[in-house]
Design a protein around this motif. Structure first.
Motif, short mmCIF file in Angstrom:
data_model
loop_
_atom_site.label_atom_id
_atom_site.label_comp_id
_atom_site.label_asym_id
_atom_site.label_seq_id
_atom_site.Cartn_x
_atom_site.Cartn_y
_atom_site.Cartn_z
N LEU A 51 29.00 43.84 4.87
CA LEU A 51 29.27 42.41 4.98
C LEU A 51 30.72 42.09 5.33
O LEU A 51 31.04 40.95 5.63
CB LEU A 51 28.93 41.71 3.66
CG LEU A 51 27.46 41.68 3.26
CD1 LEU A 51 27.31 41.09 1.88
CD2 LEU A 51 26.65 40.90 4.28
N ARG A 54 31.38 40.36 8.73
CA ARG A 54 30.98 38.94 8.71
C ARG A 54 31.95 38.11 7.91
O ARG A 54 32.26 36.97 8.28
CB ARG A 54 29.57 38.81 8.16
CG ARG A 54 28.51 39.28 9.14
CD ARG A 54 27.12 39.24 8.59
NE ARG A 54 26.75 37.95 8.04
CZ ARG A 54 25.74 37.79 7.19
NH1 ARG A 54 25.01 38.83 6.81
NH2 ARG A 54 25.44 36.61 6.72
N ARG A 57 34.96 37.50 10.00
CA ARG A 57 34.64 36.50 11.02
C ARG A 57 34.68 35.09 10.42
O ARG A 57 35.16 34.16 11.04
CB ARG A 57 33.26 36.76 11.62
CG ARG A 57 32.87 35.74 12.66
CD ARG A 57 31.50 36.06 13.27
NE ARG A 57 31.16 35.07 14.25
CZ ARG A 57 30.37 34.02 14.02
NH1 ARG A 57 29.84 33.85 12.83
NH2 ARG A 57 30.11 33.16 14.97
N MET A 58 34.19 34.95 9.20
CA MET A 58 34.21 33.64 8.54
C MET A 58 35.65 33.15 8.33
O MET A 58 35.94 31.97 8.49
CB MET A 58 33.51 33.70 7.18
CG MET A 58 32.03 33.96 7.22
SD MET A 58 31.09 32.70 8.09
CE MET A 58 30.58 33.65 9.50
N ARG A 102 26.96 29.27 7.35
CA ARG A 102 27.15 30.71 7.51
C ARG A 102 27.83 31.32 6.28
O ARG A 102 27.50 32.44 5.88
CB ARG A 102 27.95 31.00 8.78
CG ARG A 102 27.12 30.83 10.03
CD ARG A 102 27.81 31.40 11.25
NE ARG A 102 28.90 30.57 11.72
CZ ARG A 102 28.78 29.60 12.61
NH1 ARG A 102 27.61 29.31 13.12
NH2 ARG A 102 29.84 28.92 13.00
N LEU A 106 26.20 34.20 3.93
CA LEU A 106 26.91 35.42 3.57
C LEU A 106 26.86 35.63 2.06
O LEU A 106 26.62 36.75 1.58
CB LEU A 106 28.37 35.34 4.05
CG LEU A 106 29.25 36.54 3.76
CD1 LEU A 106 28.76 37.76 4.53
CD2 LEU A 106 30.69 36.22 4.12
N ASP A 109 23.38 36.81 1.15
CA ASP A 109 23.17 38.20 1.54
C ASP A 109 23.84 39.14 0.55
O ASP A 109 23.31 40.20 0.24
CB ASP A 109 23.72 38.46 2.95
CG ASP A 109 22.84 37.85 4.03
OD1 ASP A 109 21.70 37.45 3.71
OD2 ASP A 109 23.30 37.78 5.18
#
Length: 119
Positions: A51, A54, A57-58, A102, A106, A109
């Motif tokens: 993760l 991601r 990216r966030m 998003r 995350l 997840d």
């Protein structure tokens, strides 16, 4: 976040009353402050390796949204076309809503990994 942006979205609607343009501009400017503060309060939690990309990216996306928000906030009081300003802010709010979705995905997840997934 949606409760925070509801008043701002009401001000940006095409049919909203903009009788006193300067008062409308100040109202919009005041409503941008909690949105910016909420974005600034986001901080990454420690994530599993799968993760981490991601999550990174966030953070980049959040920084881009803050930069866009700061640029538009600087123009709120002086932009010549209030309708164009309202359109740009509406698009920015939609992008912020997608970003928060998003971020929530995350987090879910990450929780799913901790409890073993849905398999």
């Amino acid at each position: 976040m949606t409760a925070m942006t509801a008043a701002l979205e009401d001000l940006l609607r095409p049919g909203s009353d903009r009788g006193s343009l300067s008062a409308w501009r100040w109202s919009v400017r005041r409503q941008l402050v909690p949105v910016r503060d909420q974005l600034l309060r986001e901080h990454p939690a420690r994530h599993e390796a799968w993760l981490s990309a991601r999550a990174t990216r966030m953070l980049r996306e959040r920084d881009e949204l803050i930069a866009r928000l700061n640029a538009v906030a600087a123009e709120v009081l002086s932009a010549p076309d209030a309708d164009d300003l309202a359109d740009r802010l509406t698009r920015l709010l939609a992008d912020i809503a997608r970003h928060h979705q998003r971020v929530d995905d995350l987090a879910w997840d990450d929780v799913e990994l901790e409890i073993g997934g849905s398999e």
